[in-house]
Design an enzyme around this catalytic site. Structure first.
Site, short mmCIF file in Angstrom:
data_model
loop_
_atom_site.label_atom_id
_atom_site.label_comp_id
_atom_site.label_asym_id
_atom_site.label_seq_id
_atom_site.Cartn_x
_atom_site.Cartn_y
_atom_site.Cartn_z
N CYS A 18 47.82 30.76 35.16
CA CYS A 18 48.14 30.60 36.69
C CYS A 18 46.77 30.56 37.55
O CYS A 18 46.70 29.98 38.38
CB CYS A 18 49.15 31.70 36.87
SG CYS A 18 50.72 31.50 35.84
N HIS A 19 46.09 31.77 37.21
CA HIS A 19 44.86 32.01 38.23
C HIS A 19 43.64 32.30 37.35
O HIS A 19 42.69 32.65 37.88
CB HIS A 19 45.12 33.48 38.97
CG HIS A 19 46.45 33.06 39.68
ND1 HIS A 19 47.71 33.70 39.34
CD2 HIS A 19 46.87 32.46 40.96
CE1 HIS A 19 48.59 33.27 39.94
NE2 HIS A 19 48.28 32.63 41.11
N GLY A 20 43.41 32.22 36.04
CA GLY A 20 42.28 32.00 35.46
C GLY A 20 41.78 33.47 34.79
O GLY A 20 40.52 33.48 34.53
N HIS A 80 47.02 40.57 37.41
CA HIS A 80 46.99 39.98 38.79
C HIS A 80 48.28 39.79 39.33
O HIS A 80 48.87 40.57 40.24
CB HIS A 80 46.29 38.73 38.70
CG HIS A 80 46.06 38.22 39.80
ND1 HIS A 80 46.36 36.78 40.08
CD2 HIS A 80 45.58 38.67 41.08
CE1 HIS A 80 45.83 36.50 41.09
NE2 HIS A 80 45.78 37.61 41.84
N LEU A 81 49.16 38.95 38.57
CA LEU A 81 50.54 38.65 39.06
C LEU A 81 51.65 38.69 38.21
O LEU A 81 52.50 38.29 38.56
CB LEU A 81 50.41 37.40 40.12
CG LEU A 81 49.56 37.42 41.42
CD1 LEU A 81 49.43 36.02 41.76
CD2 LEU A 81 50.17 38.47 42.34
#
Length: 182
Positions: free
Chosen positions: A138-140, A119-120
Site C-alpha cells: 500500500c505505502h511501500g 503505518h496503516l
C-alpha cells in the site's frame, strides 16, 4: 381496633407477595436480553492461547495464523538470515532493535510477529522488498526478516505478541513464560 391488626397484616402480605412476583417476573423477562449481551463460546475461545505445531514449517517459510482475530506471522529463519540479521547496524534502522530483542533466546531461528504494517495496518507481503522480509504493497514500507522496519512510512517494527515455546516443536501464542495473557 382489633379488626385493623389482622387486616393490616393481610394487606402487607399482599403488597409483599405482589412486589416479589413482579420482581421475579421482571427478572425472567430481562434475563434473555442480558444473557444475549454475553460473548458466545467462539468469542471466548478466540482469546484463548493458540498452539502452533512447528514441525512442518521449513527453513525460510512464513506461516500465517490468527490469534484473537489478529494475523500473526510465524517465520522459521534460515541460518543465513540469522547471520545477516545479526550483522545489521542499528544505525540503519528506523526503529532500532537488536536481533536478540526480536527472537527468544535458544530459539533464534523463529520470529513470531503481528502481521500488520505499523503505518496503516495493511498486510505486508512476505519474502519481498529489499531486506529479505516483508513489503507493504500500500505505502511501500519494508521490513527485514525479523520484522524491523527499514524503509517507508511505518514508524515502528512489527510488534511481537506474547508467546512461549512449550517444546522445540510446539509454540503457544498468548502465553508468556508459561502464563496465559488475558
Amino acid at each position: 381496633m382489633a379488626d385493623e391488626g389482622p387486616q393490616g397484616t393481610k394487606r402487607d402480605f399482599l403488597f409483599l407477595a405482589t412486589g416479589a412476583g413482579l420482581a421475579v417476573g421482571t427478572a425472567a423477562v430481562a434475563w434473555p436480553f442480558v444473557a444475549s449481551m454475553a460473548p458466545d463460546a467462539a468469542t471466548v475461545a478466540a482469546g484463548a492461547p493458540l498452539d502452533v505445531d512447528l514441525t512442518p514449517i521449513q527453513d525460510g517459510q512464513i506461516v500465517n495464523v490468527f490469534w484473537r482475530g489478529k494475523l500473526i506471522f510465524v517465520r522459521k529463519l534460515t541460518e543465513k538470515e540469522v547471520t545477516d540479521m545479526k550483522a545489521v547496524p542499528l544505525s540503519e534502522m528506523i526503529d532500532p532493535a537488536a536481533f536478540d530483542t526480536r527472537v527468544k533466546a535458544g530459539h533464534e531461528r523463529w520470529l513470531i510477529a503481528y502481521g500488520n504494517c505499523t503505518h496503516l495496518g495493511c498486510v505486508p507481503i512476505g519474502h519481498s522488498g529489499n531486506y529479505e522480509g516483508w513489503a507493504c504493497p500500500c505505502h511501500g514500507s519494508q521490513f527485514d526478516a525479523v520484522g524491523r522496519v527499514r524503509r517507508g512510512p511505518a514508524p515502528t517494527n512489527l510488534p511481537i505478541p506474547p508467546y512461549a515455546f512449550e517444546t522445540d516443536t510446539k509454540l503457544k501464542i498468548g502465553e508468556e513464560g508459561g502464563k496465559a495473557v488475558a
